[in-house]
Write a protein that holds these residues in place. Structure first.
Motif, PDB file in Angstrom:
ATOM      1  N   UNK A   1       0.015 -42.781  -4.330  1.00  0.00           N
ATOM      2  CA  UNK A   1       0.858 -43.833  -4.928  1.00  0.00           C
ATOM      3  C   UNK A   1       1.904 -43.278  -5.895  1.00  0.00           C
ATOM      4  N   UNK A   2       1.846 -41.969  -6.170  1.00  0.00           N
ATOM      5  CA  UNK A   2       2.856 -41.326  -7.035  1.00  0.00           C
ATOM      6  C   UNK A   2       3.073 -42.067  -8.358  1.00  0.00           C
ATOM      7  N   UNK A   3       2.008 -42.614  -8.925  1.00  0.00           N
ATOM      8  CA  UNK A   3       2.196 -43.462 -10.105  1.00  0.00           C
ATOM      9  C   UNK A   3       2.447 -42.682 -11.397  1.00  0.00           C
ATOM     10  N   UNK A   4       1.680 -41.613 -11.612  1.00  0.00           N
ATOM     11  CA  UNK A   4       1.861 -40.851 -12.854  1.00  0.00           C
ATOM     12  C   UNK A   4       1.560 -41.726 -14.071  1.00  0.00           C
ATOM     13  N   UNK A   5       0.377 -42.328 -14.083  1.00  0.00           N
ATOM     14  CA  UNK A   5       0.048 -43.257 -15.167  1.00  0.00           C
ATOM     15  C   UNK A   5      -1.334 -43.072 -15.771  1.00  0.00           C
ATOM     16  N   UNK A   6      -2.306 -42.702 -14.948  1.00  0.00           N
ATOM     17  CA  UNK A   6      -3.704 -42.876 -15.348  1.00  0.00           C
ATOM     18  C   UNK A   6      -4.073 -42.100 -16.612  1.00  0.00           C
ATOM     19  N   UNK A   7      -3.611 -40.861 -16.719  1.00  0.00           N
ATOM     20  CA  UNK A   7      -3.950 -40.053 -17.898  1.00  0.00           C
ATOM     21  C   UNK A   7      -3.411 -40.680 -19.175  1.00  0.00           C
ATOM     22  N   UNK A   8      -2.138 -41.095 -19.120  1.00  0.00           N
ATOM     23  CA  UNK A   8      -1.520 -41.683 -20.297  1.00  0.00           C
ATOM     24  C   UNK A   8      -2.241 -42.988 -20.675  1.00  0.00           C
ATOM     25  N   UNK A   9      -2.604 -43.764 -19.648  1.00  0.00           N
ATOM     26  CA  UNK A   9      -3.277 -45.042 -19.919  1.00  0.00           C
ATOM     27  C   UNK A   9      -4.651 -44.816 -20.540  1.00  0.00           C
ATOM     28  N   UNK A  10      -5.375 -43.835 -19.999  1.00  0.00           N
ATOM     29  CA  UNK A  10      -6.699 -43.546 -20.552  1.00  0.00           C
ATOM     30  C   UNK A  10      -6.565 -43.100 -22.007  1.00  0.00           C
ATOM     31  N   UNK A  11      -5.572 -42.266 -22.279  1.00  0.00           N
ATOM     32  CA  UNK A  11      -5.360 -41.798 -23.656  1.00  0.00           C
ATOM     33  C   UNK A  11      -5.072 -42.986 -24.574  1.00  0.00           C
ATOM     34  N   UNK A  12      -4.244 -43.896 -24.107  1.00  0.00           N
ATOM     35  CA  UNK A  12      -3.896 -45.069 -24.922  1.00  0.00           C
ATOM     36  C   UNK A  12      -5.139 -45.908 -25.220  1.00  0.00           C
ATOM     37  N   UNK A  13      -5.943 -46.146 -24.190  1.00  0.00           N
ATOM     38  CA  UNK A  13      -7.121 -47.005 -24.374  1.00  0.00           C
ATOM     39  C   UNK A  13      -8.142 -46.359 -25.293  1.00  0.00           C
ATOM     40  N   UNK A  14      -8.233 -45.017 -25.224  1.00  0.00           N
ATOM     41  CA  UNK A  14      -9.199 -44.307 -26.061  1.00  0.00           C
ATOM     42  C   UNK A  14      -8.654 -44.063 -27.465  1.00  0.00           C
ATOM     43  N   UNK A  15      -7.331 -44.243 -27.629  1.00  0.00           N
ATOM     44  CA  UNK A  15      -6.713 -43.894 -28.907  1.00  0.00           C
ATOM     45  C   UNK A  15      -6.634 -42.391 -29.096  1.00  0.00           C
ATOM     46  N   UNK A  16      -6.583 -41.655 -27.997  1.00  0.00           N
ATOM     47  CA  UNK A  16      -6.505 -40.190 -28.054  1.00  0.00           C
ATOM     48  C   UNK A  16      -5.058 -39.735 -27.877  1.00  0.00           C
ATOM     49  N   UNK A  17      -4.747 -38.562 -28.399  1.00  0.00           N
ATOM     50  CA  UNK A  17      -3.428 -37.991 -28.100  1.00  0.00           C
ATOM     51  C   UNK A  17      -3.381 -37.490 -26.661  1.00  0.00           C
ATOM     52  N   UNK A  18      -2.174 -37.280 -26.168  1.00  0.00           N
ATOM     53  CA  UNK A  18      -2.019 -36.861 -24.772  1.00  0.00           C
ATOM     54  C   UNK A  18      -0.973 -35.763 -24.657  1.00  0.00           C
ATOM     55  N   UNK A  19      -1.176 -34.906 -23.641  1.00  0.00           N
ATOM     56  CA  UNK A  19      -0.137 -33.944 -23.267  1.00  0.00           C
ATOM     57  C   UNK A  19      -0.020 -33.991 -21.758  1.00  0.00           C
ATOM     58  N   UNK A  20       1.074 -34.562 -21.277  1.00  0.00           N
ATOM     59  CA  UNK A  20       1.283 -34.669 -19.836  1.00  0.00           C
ATOM     60  C   UNK A  20       2.041 -33.447 -19.329  1.00  0.00           C
ATOM     61  N   UNK A  21       1.980 -33.223 -18.026  1.00  0.00           N
ATOM     62  CA  UNK A  21       2.776 -32.194 -17.325  1.00  0.00           C
ATOM     63  C   UNK A  21       2.503 -30.797 -17.887  1.00  0.00           C
ATOM     64  N   UNK A  22       1.221 -30.469 -18.070  1.00  0.00           N
ATOM     65  CA  UNK A  22       0.864 -29.203 -18.717  1.00  0.00           C
ATOM     66  C   UNK A  22       1.079 -28.014 -17.805  1.00  0.00           C
ATOM     67  N   UNK A  23       1.732 -26.972 -18.320  1.00  0.00           N
ATOM     68  CA  UNK A  23       1.818 -25.716 -17.561  1.00  0.00           C
ATOM     69  C   UNK A  23       1.093 -24.596 -18.284  1.00  0.00           C
ATOM     70  N   UNK A  24       0.569 -24.855 -19.485  1.00  0.00           N
ATOM     71  CA  UNK A  24      -0.317 -23.895 -20.151  1.00  0.00           C
ATOM     72  C   UNK A  24      -1.172 -24.657 -21.155  1.00  0.00           C
TER      73      UNK A  24
END
Ligand SMILES: Cc1cc2nc3c(=O)[nH]c(=O)nc-3n(C[C@H](O)[C@H](O)[C@H](O)COP(=O)(O)OP(=O)(O)OC[C@H]3O[C@@H](n4cnc5c(N)ncnc54)[C@H](O)[C@@H]3O)c2cc1C
Lengths: 310, 249
Positions: free
Chosen positions: B122-145
């Motif tokens: 589905x090429x959504x690119x959403x789930x990680x950010x959404x989980x972080x938001x719901x948990x109140x956790x910080x996020x780093x998307x598109x990690x290369x290291x």
């Protein structure tokens, strides 16, 4: 109800992707506001106010917003979203980073990469690397959207007369901290805004050859340079050059693919270009299936010859 | 430190999907299914953190039908310690998956939740950010290291203009990009071992989470086809075409 567009910017200048997003927003609602979240971003807000069709610009500034980290930026948008039915950002790295966070906080679905507004609750978006187009309808009252900029013409950057309204930032720096940024410096046009793109693949063989073979062609055409994933993975060029399903989506007037085989994931990022040229030594390379003009041959001969002929 | 990795079962990236004639979706009958390539990278990264002595346990989770067990076994063969299947036959959209992940994170208490930046279906690119938001956790998307030390994850992210480095206070969510690592192939002995690793099936229906889809797919169509082009004989012919026919230079 009105629509809110999240401006793409670097605190100094407004990025072109914002203009396409305004067009998408105007297809959702006749009243469109722009939100600028950043620090010392007055010039950006002033630029946004000039966009034709923009009613007003909301400027939210704070030092902890300077680096546009997802957590504090999302907090600002979530609060302001209360007054809007549609909240749209361009499908840039920043838009994709922030908007799902906003949607989850609002307990609504997010619509990624829309290419068409069918009605205020129904949108078209590509799936499976663009192999199919889904028409989706959301049941949520609030629509949180990222916009594929190639799907919408840019709104005129001038001609508008929106007011700029400053609003206080919501507190909360979050639990992430900016460390550093390493941006590619280039005098060439920006990849996603360029009229002509010269793109290189594994066939180039090295970063050296990108410079020696591809750059003269790009210079001649005043083109941006793009690359396939294979070329980026091999270290020929940096990640910001990648075109494709998981890189940048481009639709220039002319896309010249050099030494690129044409994998579906690459085509996903460029097949809406107006004219596609492929230069490849393999006559059966799939890139020829989408190319308007295909030249079968060794790129190391053909490209320098092309540079001379232009 | 425990790491939770979320994986999705998707159409293999080599498959050329076809749109169904009745426009109800894409044809998935007898199509090869695999782990989402970005999630493979997520598993690999977690296993490397364990091998480096930074992580103590790698738990892998998938949400979906019973067939996802295959995907989970693949993750176990790469090196995850145990697996959880949040089982349902219902259609799951990113927000629903994020809610499931939140519930599992609250129970498992991982310090890191890693997953692919997007799923190639589905090429959504959403789930990680959404989980972080719901948990109140910080996020780093598109990690290369990714580097983990002193209660912080330092992540180099691939952004539009180049690279950006941010530091997150743990627990945090990281989503992977293509260049984070090159996943290993599961060896036969490890595939055999994976069969004996624990795989806990938890029905989504019993989790008390609203997973009802918010988006309704009205139709799925073929993208407009490009009309077939031509091959030109030489560079001179190409230049002539670009100047006189296409008029783009
Ligand atoms: C999850 C996932 C996401 C992906 N995302 C992307 C993406 O966003 N963008 C992307 O590009 N790819 C992406 N890919 C990778 C994609 O599948 C291909 O592997 C990649 O596009 C191949 O790059 P290439 O065409 O440069 O290399 P190859 O496929 O190796 O092609 C090289 C071509 O160069 C030609 N060639 C070699 N030498 C010469 C010469 N001297 N003269 C002329 N021609 C020559 C060859 O004939 C060949 O056709 C992704 C893959 C996966 C699994």
């Amino acid at each position: 109800m009105t629509a809110l567009v999240i401006a793409e910017h670097d605190n100094q200048s407004l990025k072109a992707a914002t203009l396409n997003t305004v067009t998408a927003a105007l297809a959702c609602s006749s009243e469109v506001d722009v939100l600028v979240v950043g620090n010392a971003a007055e010039a950006v807000a002033q630029a946004a106010a000039q966009i034709t069709g923009v009613r007003k610009v909301i400027l939210v500034e704070a030092d902890f917003l300077a680096d546009q980290l997802s957590e504090p930026v999302a907090e600002q948008i979530v609060v302001l979203a209360a007054a809007y039915e549609h909240v749209l950002a361009p499908s840039t790295a920043h838009g994709k980073n922030v908007m799902p966070r906003v949607a989850a906080k609002l307990d609504v679905a997010q619509l990624t990469d829309i290419i068409k507004v069918v009605s205020t609750d129904t949108f078209e978006r590509p799936i499976y690397a663009g192999s199919a187009i889904a028409t989706v309808q959301t049941a949520d009252a609030k629509k949180v959207i990222t916009v594929r900029t190639t799907g919408f013409n840019p709104a005129a950057a001038t001609g508008g007369a929106g007011a700029v309204e400053k609003q206080a930032a919501q507190a909360g720096a979050g639990k992430s901290r900016f460390v550093s940024r390493e941006l590619t410096k280039s005098d060439r046009p920006e990849l996603t805004a360029a009229k002509i793109i010269v793109s290189g693949g594994r066939g180039l063989g090295s970063g050296e050859n990108f410079k020696k073979v591809l750059e003269p062609l790009a210079d001649k055409l005043n083109a941006a340079i793009g690359a396939s994933r294979a070329a980026v993975d091999a270290g020929f060029v940096t990640n910001d050059y990648q075109v494709g399903q998981t890189g940048k989506i481009v639709a220039p007037q002319l896309y010249i693919a050099v030494g690129i085989s044409g994998a579906i994931q690459h085509l996903a990022g460029m097949k809406d270009s107006k004219v596609i040229v492929a230069i490849n030594k393999d006559p059966d390379a799939p890139i020829f299936e989408v190319a308007d003009y295909g030249l079968v041959g060794d790129l190391f001969e053909a490209v320098p010859e092309l540079v001379k002929a232009l | 430190m425990k790491i939770l990795v979320a994986v999705k079962r998707v159409v293999d990236f080599n498959v050329k999907v076809r749109v169904k004639a009745d426009q109800s979706g894409v044809d998935l009958a007898n199509v090869k299914m695999s782990m989402n390539p970005f999630d493979e990278i997520a598993i690999e990264e977690a296993v490397r953190l364990k091998e480096a002595g930074i992580a103590t346990e790698v738990v892998v989770i998938s949400a979906g039908p019973t067939q996802c067990q295959e995907t989970l076994r693949t993750a176990l063969a790469i090196g995850a310690d145990r697996a959880i299947l949040a089982e349902t036959d219902a259609e799951l959209q990113p927000l629903a998956v994020a809610k499931i992940l939140k519930a599992v994170c609250e129970k498992e208490q991982p310090q890191l939740l890693i997953m692919g930046k997007q799923a190639i279906d589905d090429d959504s690119n959403q789930t990680g950010q959404m989980a972080a938001a719901l948990l109140g956790w910080p996020q780093a998307t598109f990690a290369s290291k990714l580097t983990v030390a002193n209660g912080e994850a330092t992540v180099i992210r691939e952004v539009d203009g180049g690279l950006e480095t941010i530091a997150l206070t743990l627990p945090a969510v990281v989503t992977t990009d293509l260049r984070l690592n090159e996943p290993r192939y599961a060896t036969l002995p490890n595939i055999m071992k994976a069969k004996k690793k624990p795989l806990d099936v938890q029905p989504v229906a019993a989790m008390g989470i609203d997973v009802a889809p918010r988006l309704k797919t009205l139709k799925v169509t073929e993208p407009p086809k490009r009309s077939g082009g031509i091959k030109v004989a030489d560079v001179a012919a190409l230049v002539a075409k670009l100047k006189n026919e296409a008029k783009v230079i």
